[in-house]
Design a protein around this motif. Sequence first.
Motif, short mmCIF file in Angstrom:
data_model
loop_
_atom_site.label_atom_id
_atom_site.label_comp_id
_atom_site.label_asym_id
_atom_site.label_seq_id
_atom_site.Cartn_x
_atom_site.Cartn_y
_atom_site.Cartn_z
N ASN A 1 0.77 -1.23 -0.11
CA ASN A 1 -0.02 0.01 -0.15
C ASN A 1 0.87 1.12 -0.13
O ASN A 1 1.77 1.37 0.86
CB ASN A 1 -0.77 0.11 1.20
CG ASN A 1 -2.05 0.88 1.06
OD1 ASN A 1 -2.29 1.47 0.17
ND2 ASN A 1 -2.57 1.27 2.27
N LYS B 1 1.19 5.56 0.18
CA LYS B 1 0.40 6.55 0.69
C LYS B 1 1.11 7.85 0.33
O LYS B 1 2.50 7.92 0.40
CB LYS B 1 0.41 6.69 2.29
CG LYS B 1 -0.35 5.39 2.77
CD LYS B 1 -0.77 5.62 4.29
CE LYS B 1 -1.38 4.38 4.80
NZ LYS B 1 -2.28 4.68 5.76
N ASN C 1 0.93 12.55 -0.28
CA ASN C 1 0.53 13.57 0.10
C ASN C 1 -0.46 14.22 -1.12
O ASN C 1 -0.04 14.69 -1.84
CB ASN C 1 1.57 14.76 0.43
CG ASN C 1 1.52 15.97 0.83
OD1 ASN C 1 0.48 16.68 0.55
ND2 ASN C 1 2.17 16.48 1.64
N THR D 1 0.51 15.53 -5.42
CA THR D 1 0.04 14.71 -5.94
C THR D 1 -0.70 14.78 -7.19
O THR D 1 -1.74 15.41 -7.12
CB THR D 1 -0.34 13.33 -5.27
OG1 THR D 1 0.44 13.08 -4.19
CG2 THR D 1 -0.73 12.05 -5.91
N ILE E 1 -3.30 3.01 -4.14
CA ILE E 1 -2.51 3.99 -3.32
C ILE E 1 -3.39 4.56 -2.51
O ILE E 1 -4.81 4.47 -2.47
CB ILE E 1 -2.08 5.19 -3.86
CG1 ILE E 1 -2.84 5.95 -4.94
CG2 ILE E 1 -0.86 4.41 -5.01
CD1 ILE E 1 -2.32 7.32 -5.56
N GLU E 2 -3.20 5.25 -1.64
CA GLU E 2 -3.87 6.15 -0.70
C GLU E 2 -3.55 7.45 -0.26
O GLU E 2 -2.26 7.78 -0.34
CB GLU E 2 -3.90 5.40 0.83
CG GLU E 2 -4.80 4.11 1.01
CD GLU E 2 -4.98 3.62 2.39
OE1 GLU E 2 -4.76 4.31 3.39
OE2 GLU E 2 -5.25 2.36 2.47
N ILE E 3 -4.56 8.48 -0.65
CA ILE E 3 -3.96 9.88 -0.15
C ILE E 3 -5.20 10.23 0.74
O ILE E 3 -6.55 10.47 0.51
CB ILE E 3 -4.47 10.61 -1.58
CG1 ILE E 3 -3.46 10.10 -2.70
CG2 ILE E 3 -4.28 12.18 -1.43
CD1 ILE E 3 -3.44 10.91 -3.91
N LYS F 1 -7.46 9.38 3.40
CA LYS F 1 -8.17 8.07 3.52
C LYS F 1 -8.74 7.85 2.30
O LYS F 1 -9.65 6.80 2.28
CB LYS F 1 -9.38 8.33 4.61
CG LYS F 1 -8.58 8.70 5.97
CD LYS F 1 -10.07 8.68 7.20
CE LYS F 1 -9.27 9.22 8.18
NZ LYS F 1 -9.81 8.35 9.65
N ARG G 1 -8.89 5.75 -1.14
CA ARG G 1 -8.20 4.61 -1.92
C ARG G 1 -8.46 4.75 -3.22
O ARG G 1 -9.35 5.06 -3.68
CB ARG G 1 -8.81 3.35 -1.21
CG ARG G 1 -8.60 3.13 0.25
CD ARG G 1 -9.09 1.76 0.72
NE ARG G 1 -10.55 2.17 0.79
CZ ARG G 1 -11.49 1.08 1.00
NH1 ARG G 1 -11.00 -0.09 1.09
NH2 ARG G 1 -12.94 1.59 1.01
#
Length: 194
Positions: free
Chosen positions: A2, A4, A6, A10, A109-111, A113, A115
């Motif tokens: 996973n 993460k 900013n 991004t 990816i996560e930015i 919360k 997904r």
Amino acid sequence: MNFKFNAEHTFFTSDTHFNHANIIKFCNRPFKDVEQMNDVMIANWNSVIGKDDTVFHLGDFCLGSAAEWTKILDRLNGKIYLIMGNHDLKNIRQGFISRFEHVAMQMRIEIGKKRIYLCHYPFLCFEGGYKDDVWQLFGHVHTRRSNSGIDAGRLQYLYPTQYDVGVDNNNFTPVSFGQVKRIIDKQVEQSKEK
């Protein structure tokens, strides 16, 4: 794995097709030749992407030899993650994996919360596709806001949480996380009104 990132730093893009002269005709791009297309897209890229920003390029980055890829990569700002498209598979073998932060066929990816699934191609199904909490960003279809193009008929099946980040759909410029969020939020809201 996973990843993460900013939200403020991004960006997303796809289908630049640097050095691909025929794409001008195929997609009715408003450029007189490949040099003008490359120069405009590089200028647009660098106008929004800083040296330390993260860019997810969702495939069909560049055509040409190792020298051509080097010329383009040397001119672009940011830390580039390449999600390979159908045109990249042949060219990436020329030793360009090391020029990117990461190279994959797809990523999650996560930015914050949020997904997000990243793939060159739009998915028919993905985790959370029926909910508003998971997005899928893609390219490949070369849409414009008018939903024209060879895949236009199939795009009616997209979820409101999916978005084409390709240059043809975004004024030949990478889009920020904030821009994508506003677009997807609007698409979700419009889908609830139907």
